[in-house]
Write an enzyme that holds these catalytic residues in place. Structure first.
Site, PDB file in Angstrom:
ATOM      1  N   SER A 164       0.853  -1.187   0.000  1.00  0.00           N
ATOM      2  CA  SER A 164       0.000   0.000   0.000  1.00  0.00           C
ATOM      3  C   SER A 164       0.884   1.231   0.000  1.00  0.00           C
ATOM      4  CB  SER A 164      -0.918   0.007   1.231  1.00  0.00           C
ATOM      5  OG  SER A 164      -0.143   0.050   2.418  1.00  0.00           O
ATOM      6  N   GLY A 166       2.216   2.973  -2.223  1.00  0.00           N
ATOM      7  CA  GLY A 166       3.335   3.005  -3.154  1.00  0.00           C
ATOM      8  C   GLY A 166       4.547   2.198  -2.749  1.00  0.00           C
ATOM      9  N   GLU A 271     -10.674   2.973  -6.889  1.00  0.00           N
ATOM     10  CA  GLU A 271      -9.785   3.848  -7.648  1.00  0.00           C
ATOM     11  C   GLU A 271      -9.990   3.625  -9.139  1.00  0.00           C
ATOM     12  OE1 GLU A 271      -5.683   4.290  -6.136  1.00  0.00           O
ATOM     13  OE2 GLU A 271      -6.277   2.868  -4.568  1.00  0.00           O
ATOM     14  N   GLU A 283      -7.876  -0.050  -8.757  1.00  0.00           N
ATOM     15  CA  GLU A 283      -7.753  -0.844  -7.536  1.00  0.00           C
ATOM     16  C   GLU A 283      -8.957  -0.599  -6.644  1.00  0.00           C
ATOM     17  OE1 GLU A 283      -2.893  -1.222  -7.056  1.00  0.00           O
ATOM     18  OE2 GLU A 283      -4.001   0.050  -5.662  1.00  0.00           O
ATOM     19  N   ASP A 290      -7.079   6.488   2.124  1.00  0.00           N
ATOM     20  CA  ASP A 290      -6.298   7.637   2.595  1.00  0.00           C
ATOM     21  C   ASP A 290      -6.708   8.933   1.893  1.00  0.00           C
ATOM     22  OD1 ASP A 290      -5.172   6.904   0.169  1.00  0.00           O
ATOM     23  OD2 ASP A 290      -3.140   6.642   0.941  1.00  0.00           O
ATOM     24  N   THR A 291      -7.004   8.876   0.595  1.00  0.00           N
ATOM     25  CA  THR A 291      -7.440  10.088  -0.110  1.00  0.00           C
ATOM     26  C   THR A 291      -8.775  10.585   0.426  1.00  0.00           C
ATOM     27  OG1 THR A 291      -8.575   8.861  -1.876  1.00  0.00           O
ATOM     28  CG2 THR A 291      -6.241   9.355  -2.204  1.00  0.00           C
ATOM     29  N   ARG A 370       3.890   9.450   6.986  1.00  0.00           N
ATOM     30  CA  ARG A 370       2.755  10.366   7.053  1.00  0.00           C
ATOM     31  C   ARG A 370       2.351  10.515   8.512  1.00  0.00           C
ATOM     32  NH1 ARG A 370      -1.143   8.406   2.949  1.00  0.00           N
ATOM     33  NH2 ARG A 370      -1.928   6.994   4.543  1.00  0.00           N
TER      34      ARG A 370
END
Length: 411
Positions: A164, A166, A271, A283, A290-291, A370
């Protein structure tokens, strides 16, 4: 702060207990929403003092990829519901317990099992449901990649089948990039499984997240979310991403098709690529995305509140109230240490009328991580994005290592 879970003595008088598998920033918000309904939350993760553990009723630290450890935990806790929040879970245990013992998994053990693995979800979408996707193939060795690379051509993207944000992802421009990308995928993917998906580049105009809620009163959608990613990791997101009516209808068709096929109640982060007038499935996550953190300021019910309503079998209602153009920006820290502090939050909040900051409370950092999110509403999406970027630039993250400081003083 939650107490450590003593599985030999822990007893709850409340009839409803939720076992949260994954206790990061998204899990923390889910835990808070569950507790609003009086539900006892046991937060689990591979490391102690994870964000959700700081608000939960109890916690358990374990490797959730360890089949025996996960099985023992579930048997000892006897939760009313299990909520997977990350990919690194032995989902075969959830399947086993759901089938043989009636364990309730959100949205379902099958959905968790399929979507935790890029191979399973892509095969379902492309081969079973016949949804449009990018060209792709799966491989378990460098040799297999070289043999099949012509199926997608260069440039292309290699990803671990389990990861996840990236992690383990690389862009390949020629054959000379294969070896390094393969090694990165194998070492950075969840569970270090030596299997990857290689995807051909899609010349898309935009990439969106369509939060899709399957609840007792049907399928519901949030306003489309646009986002900016760097190496597969989200940096900013905004809502709404403007789409023509026919494109939005196709987005909803694709999202509802795959969500219904997976089954179970909850929120799904779907996505999608928008390429001209075409919509392409990318996906899906069977949990808050998260977005979607932008919904903490853009809607009356955040994605976390919607997820909890749905999984509890409660109705969403006819309309999800949208407050107006909004944006979020990830607060990224970089360095190494176990003492993290934040400066100028007051100045960041003063940059606009409708602003907010969420600090996740992660206990340490080693590299880039993050650590929080800036949120804002404005008259337009453009203004909202500019505002959260300015907020992020204003906030200073200070990272120190208390252990090093202590050892230095002792010397």
């Amino acid at each position: 702060m939650s107490k450590a879970l003593d599985l030999t003595t822990a007893k709850f008088s409340h009839p409803t207990t939720a076992l949260l598998l994954g206790s990061g920033e998204l899990g923390k918000e889910v835990a808070i929403e569950l507790m609003r309904y009086g539900i006892k939350v046991i937060a689990c993760d591979r490391y102690d003092n994870a964000p959700a553990m700081q608000v939960a009723s109890a916690k358990a630290v374990l490797n959730m990829k360890d089949r025996e450890a996960l099985l023992n935990l579930i048997h000892q806790v006897k939760p009313d519901v299990v909520i997977p929040e990350i990919e690194a879970i032995a989902t075969e245990v959830l399947l086993q317990l759901e089938q043989n013992e009636g364990l309730r998994v959100v949205p379902s053990a099958n959905a968790a099992n399929i979507t935790m693995n890029r191979e399973a979800i892509r095969t379902l979408a492309a081969n079973t449901l016949n949804l449009p996707t990018s060209p792709f193939f799966f491989a378990s060795s460098e040799e297999e990649i070289r043999e099949n690379i012509d199926k997608v051509g260069f440039p292309c993207i290699m990803k671990p089948i389990m990861s996840s944000s990236g992690k383990g992802q690389s862009t390949l421009k020629s054959e000379k990039d294969i070896e390094e990308a393969w090694q990165k995928a194998c070492t950075e993917g969840r569970g270090h499984e030596n299997r990857v998906i290689v995807e051909g580049f899609v010349k898309f105009d935009r990439e969106i997240t369509l939060l899709t809620i399957h609840a007792v009163d049907g399928i519901h959608f949030c306003e489309p979310i646009g986002h900016h990613q760097v190496n597969g990791d989200y940096h900013e997101s905004w809502q709404p991403e403007p789409l023509d009516d026919d494109i939005l209808i196709e987005c909803k068709r694709i999202a509802s098709t795959v969500v219904k096929a997976l089954g179970g109640f909850g929120i799904f982060g779907v996505e999608l690529f928008i390429a001209g007038r075409n919509v392409i499935f990318s996906e899906l996550s069977p949990r808050p995305h998260d977005t979607g953190m932008v919904t903490m300021i853009s809607q009356d019910l955040s994605e976390f509140a919607l997820h909890v309503r749905a999984l509890l079998g409660l109705p969403i209602g006819e309309e999800i109230a949208f407050h107006g153009p909004s944006a979020s920006a990830a607060l990224l820290g970089e360095g190494k240490g176990n003492k993290i502090s934040y400066k100028n939050i007051d100045k960041a909040l003063a940059l606009g009328k409708n602003t907010a900051v969420r600090i996740f409370g992660k206990p340490d950092i080693d590299g880039e991580r993050r650590l929080g999110v800036a949120l804002a509403r404005a008259a337009s999406v453009k203004e909202a994005v500019e505002l959260v970027k300015s907020m992020r630039d204003t906030i200073e993250i200070v990272i120190e290592d208390e252990q090093q400081e202590t050892s230095g003083k002792e010397e």
